[in-house]
Write a protein that holds these residues in place. Structure first.
Motif, PDB file in Angstrom:
ATOM      1  N   SER A   1       0.813  -1.213   0.000  1.00 51.47           N
ATOM      2  CA  SER A   1       0.000   0.000   0.000  1.00 51.47           C
ATOM      3  C   SER A   1       0.853   1.273   0.000  1.00 51.47           C
ATOM      4  CB  SER A   1      -0.929   0.002   1.218  1.00 51.47           C
ATOM      5  OG  SER A   1      -0.152  -0.080   2.421  1.00 51.47           O
ATOM      6  N   GLY A   2       2.097   1.175   0.441  1.00 48.57           N
ATOM      7  CA  GLY A   2       2.966   2.345   0.479  1.00 48.57           C
ATOM      8  C   GLY A   2       3.845   2.499  -0.743  1.00 48.57           C
ATOM      9  N   LEU A   3       3.754   1.572  -1.682  1.00 48.73           N
ATOM     10  CA  LEU A   3       4.613   1.644  -2.875  1.00 48.73           C
ATOM     11  C   LEU A   3       4.009   2.579  -3.918  1.00 48.73           C
ATOM     12  CD1 LEU A   3       5.517  -2.143  -3.234  1.00 48.73           C
ATOM     13  CD2 LEU A   3       6.894  -0.310  -2.234  1.00 48.73           C
ATOM     14  N   PRO A   4       4.844   3.256  -4.687  1.00 46.39           N
ATOM     15  CA  PRO A   4       4.325   4.166  -5.728  1.00 46.39           C
ATOM     16  C   PRO A   4       3.593   3.415  -6.828  1.00 46.39           C
ATOM     17  CG  PRO A   4       6.676   4.525  -5.323  1.00 46.39           C
ATOM     18  CD  PRO A   4       6.311   3.247  -4.637  1.00 46.39           C
ATOM     19  N   ASP A   5       2.652   4.093  -7.460  1.00 42.18           N
ATOM     20  CA  ASP A   5       1.978   3.535  -8.635  1.00 42.18           C
ATOM     21  C   ASP A   5       2.834   3.905  -9.847  1.00 42.18           C
ATOM     22  OD1 ASP A   5       0.337   2.567 -10.535  1.00 42.18           O
ATOM     23  OD2 ASP A   5      -1.380   3.845 -10.087  1.00 42.18           O
ATOM     24  N   TRP A   6       3.765   3.018 -10.196  1.00 37.99           N
ATOM     25  CA  TRP A   6       4.760   3.326 -11.231  1.00 37.99           C
ATOM     26  C   TRP A   6       4.131   3.662 -12.573  1.00 37.99           C
ATOM     27  CZ3 TRP A   6       9.033   3.788  -8.569  1.00 37.99           C
ATOM     28  CH2 TRP A   6       9.271   2.950  -7.480  1.00 37.99           C
ATOM     29  N   LEU A   7       2.999   3.045 -12.890  1.00 37.34           N
ATOM     30  CA  LEU A   7       2.361   3.262 -14.194  1.00 37.34           C
ATOM     31  C   LEU A   7       1.081   4.076 -14.057  1.00 37.34           C
ATOM     32  CD1 LEU A   7       2.820  -0.322 -15.693  1.00 37.34           C
ATOM     33  CD2 LEU A   7       4.218   1.704 -16.094  1.00 37.34           C
ATOM     34  N   GLY A   8       0.943   4.813 -12.966  1.00 37.81           N
ATOM     35  CA  GLY A   8      -0.256   5.599 -12.736  1.00 37.81           C
ATOM     36  C   GLY A   8      -0.217   6.919 -13.485  1.00 37.81           C
ATOM     37  N   HIS A   9      -1.191   7.750 -13.193  1.00 40.14           N
ATOM     38  CA  HIS A   9      -1.314   9.023 -13.898  1.00 40.14           C
ATOM     39  C   HIS A   9      -0.748  10.191 -13.095  1.00 40.14           C
ATOM     40  CE1 HIS A   9      -3.456   6.684 -16.700  1.00 40.14           C
ATOM     41  NE2 HIS A   9      -4.601   6.638 -16.049  1.00 40.14           N
ATOM     42  N   GLY A  10      -0.041   9.909 -11.985  1.00 41.57           N
ATOM     43  CA  GLY A  10       0.587  10.949 -11.190  1.00 41.57           C
ATOM     44  C   GLY A  10       2.020  11.199 -11.633  1.00 41.57           C
ATOM     45  N   PRO A  11       2.774  11.985 -10.866  1.00 39.13           N
ATOM     46  CA  PRO A  11       4.170  12.270 -11.238  1.00 39.13           C
ATOM     47  C   PRO A  11       5.040  11.019 -11.373  1.00 39.13           C
ATOM     48  CG  PRO A  11       3.408  13.775  -9.529  1.00 39.13           C
ATOM     49  CD  PRO A  11       2.324  12.760  -9.695  1.00 39.13           C
ATOM     50  N   TRP A  12       4.723   9.948 -10.602  1.00 42.28           N
ATOM     51  CA  TRP A  12       5.538   8.730 -10.735  1.00 42.28           C
ATOM     52  C   TRP A  12       5.432   8.131 -12.132  1.00 42.28           C
ATOM     53  CZ3 TRP A  12       9.528   7.182  -8.251  1.00 42.28           C
ATOM     54  CH2 TRP A  12       9.707   7.499  -6.905  1.00 42.28           C
ATOM     55  N   GLY A  13       4.303   8.304 -12.792  1.00 43.15           N
ATOM     56  CA  GLY A  13       4.160   7.801 -14.154  1.00 43.15           C
ATOM     57  C   GLY A  13       5.137   8.479 -15.105  1.00 43.15           C
ATOM     58  N   LEU A  14       5.282   9.805 -14.958  1.00 42.67           N
ATOM     59  CA  LEU A  14       6.231  10.543 -15.807  1.00 42.67           C
ATOM     60  C   LEU A  14       7.672  10.154 -15.472  1.00 42.67           C
ATOM     61  CD1 LEU A  14       6.699  12.719 -17.940  1.00 42.67           C
ATOM     62  CD2 LEU A  14       6.629  14.437 -16.118  1.00 42.67           C
ATOM     63  N   VAL A  15       7.956   9.984 -14.177  1.00 38.58           N
ATOM     64  CA  VAL A  15       9.309   9.572 -13.773  1.00 38.58           C
ATOM     65  C   VAL A  15       9.649   8.204 -14.373  1.00 38.58           C
ATOM     66  CG1 VAL A  15      10.726   8.904 -11.804  1.00 38.58           C
ATOM     67  CG2 VAL A  15       9.272  10.927 -11.646  1.00 38.58           C
ATOM     68  N   THR A  16       8.674   7.300 -14.353  1.00 43.66           N
ATOM     69  CA  THR A  16       8.904   5.963 -14.924  1.00 43.66           C
ATOM     70  C   THR A  16       9.216   6.044 -16.416  1.00 43.66           C
ATOM     71  OG1 THR A  16       7.414   4.958 -13.304  1.00 43.66           O
ATOM     72  CG2 THR A  16       7.833   3.726 -15.330  1.00 43.66           C
ATOM     73  N   ILE A  17       8.437   6.833 -17.127  1.00 38.89           N
ATOM     74  CA  ILE A  17       8.665   6.966 -18.577  1.00 38.89           C
ATOM     75  C   ILE A  17      10.056   7.545 -18.853  1.00 38.89           C
ATOM     76  CG2 ILE A  17       7.890   8.182 -20.647  1.00 38.89           C
ATOM     77  CD1 ILE A  17       5.068   8.093 -19.407  1.00 38.89           C
ATOM     78  N   MET A  18      10.431   8.561 -18.074  1.00 35.53           N
ATOM     79  CA  MET A  18      11.749   9.166 -18.289  1.00 35.53           C
ATOM     80  C   MET A  18      12.861   8.166 -17.971  1.00 35.53           C
ATOM     81  SD  MET A  18      11.357  13.153 -17.070  1.00 35.53           S
ATOM     82  CE  MET A  18      10.931  12.781 -15.373  1.00 35.53           C
ATOM     83  N   GLY A  19      12.680   7.376 -16.912  1.00 34.78           N
ATOM     84  CA  GLY A  19      13.704   6.391 -16.550  1.00 34.78           C
ATOM     85  C   GLY A  19      13.903   5.347 -17.630  1.00 34.78           C
ATOM     86  N   VAL A  20      12.809   4.838 -18.164  1.00 35.15           N
ATOM     87  CA  VAL A  20      12.903   3.819 -19.225  1.00 35.15           C
ATOM     88  C   VAL A  20      13.536   4.417 -20.478  1.00 35.15           C
ATOM     89  CG1 VAL A  20      11.552   2.338 -20.754  1.00 35.15           C
ATOM     90  CG2 VAL A  20      10.970   2.482 -18.323  1.00 35.15           C
ATOM     91  N   SER A  21      13.175   5.655 -20.797  1.00 41.15           N
ATOM     92  CA  SER A  21      13.739   6.303 -21.989  1.00 41.15           C
ATOM     93  C   SER A  21      15.251   6.507 -21.853  1.00 41.15           C
ATOM     94  CB  SER A  21      13.031   7.638 -22.219  1.00 41.15           C
ATOM     95  OG  SER A  21      13.576   8.292 -23.333  1.00 41.15           O
ATOM     96  N   ILE A  22      15.680   6.945 -20.668  1.00 38.74           N
ATOM     97  CA  ILE A  22      17.121   7.132 -20.432  1.00 38.74           C
ATOM     98  C   ILE A  22      17.853   5.799 -20.546  1.00 38.74           C
ATOM     99  CG2 ILE A  22      18.828   7.724 -18.665  1.00 38.74           C
ATOM    100  CD1 ILE A  22      16.789   9.825 -17.654  1.00 38.74           C
TER     101      ILE A  22
END
Length: 293
Positions: free
Chosen positions: A145-166
């Motif tokens: 319950s405390g883990l980020p939603d990596w593929l969600g629509h919040g800022p973590w989603g953008l961070v995930t996309i940037m990480g994969v792209s890098i």
């Protein structure tokens, strides 16, 4: 160059110039003209002047999509370029062992389809119990319950996309930097060693200036590619208009599928202008530094 040589040169250039004119210049010009019309693909286009641009400026999804696109470009390109330089400098050092193996491992993501990469990372980052990363973090004692939603629509989603792209772009930049490092004269490193220069001084005063043209190339082409980000977002997140994972090309795609061709053309013109402006700023600043070096 005499007339015969000039004719041969134009003969070699004719085919690529025709391809560029047919598949790049003409569609771009047609898109610019269409942005001033309302057209659904059937019937005759109706001229509406700047109405598409006014509607675009007033639309809700435009500002978040523009912000996310700029964040994506301004974060991923410098990190990819800087990280690739440091890795390439380490791989190029005489003490480094396993250079070929690591270079191959880093380059593999570049040759893998972006769709395949997107689906693999979706499986790894899936928030359900099937997700590999969250499953591993739970194994280390973290609460789901405390883990980020990596593929969600919040800022973590953008961070995930940037990480994969890098991660995907890093290997290509490393290979280019290694090629550029091969052109830095060995005698300069020997002279620095004789003068007692530290590793950091050698890296900053010899290696970095020696690969400056390659840095210039990677920053320019990387920024142009980053401003057109689309496929990785489509595969990993989807086409929904969300606050932190929507980008300009995804917005354009949604409007295009709704047959709003004039409106989507206006979006394409905005992306084109944005690319030209940022490239011109980079060219002026980095090109000036290059000329002054």
């Amino acid at each position: 160059m005499n007339r015969s040589q000039s004719r041969n040169a134009w003969a070699f250039l004719a085919f690529p110039l025709a391809i560029i004119a047919l598949f790049v210049a003409l569609p771009s010009l047609a898109g610019i003209v269409l942005s001033f019309f309302e057209w659904s693909g059937g019937g005759s286009p109706r001229f509406i002047g700047m109405e598409n641009y006014r509607a675009l400026a007033a639309s809700g999804p435009f500002a978040p999509a523009l912000r996310n696109t700029l964040i994506f470009a301004l974060v991923t390109v410098p990190i990819t370029t800087g990280g690739a330089f440091l890795i390439a400098a380490a791989l190029n050092a005489e003490w480094f062992r396993g250079r070929t193996t690591l270079r191959t491992v880093l380059f593999i993501p570049t040759i893998v389809s972006i769709v395949a990469i997107g689906f693999i990372w979706r499986w790894v980052l899936d928030p359900s119990p099937a997700g590999l990363l969250n499953h591993a973090l739970e194994w280390f004692g973290l609460e789901r319950s405390g883990l980020p939603d990596w593929l969600g629509h919040g800022p973590w989603g953008l961070v995930t996309i940037m990480g994969v792209s890098i991660w995907r772009s890093l290997g290509f930049a490393v290979v280019l930097y290694l090629a550029a490092l091969g052109g830095v004269p060995r005698s300069m490193y020997d002279a620095a060693a004789v003068d007692g220069a530290t590793s950091w001084q050698t890296l900053w005063h010899i290696t970095w200036p020696g690969v400056r043209p390659m840095t210039f190339f990677l920053l320019i082409t990387g920024m142009i590619g980053a401003l057109q980000v689309f496929d990785i977002v489509l595969v990993m997140i989807g086409t929904s208009a969300t606050g932190w994972t929507d980008v300009l090309n995804l917005y354009l795609y949604r409007e295009f599928t709704l047959n709003r061709l004039g409106y989507s053309s206006a979006l394409g013109v905005i992306i084109l202008l944005l690319t030209i402006i940022i490239t011109a700023i980079q060219w002026r600043s980095l090109g000036g530094a290059e000329a002054g070096a």
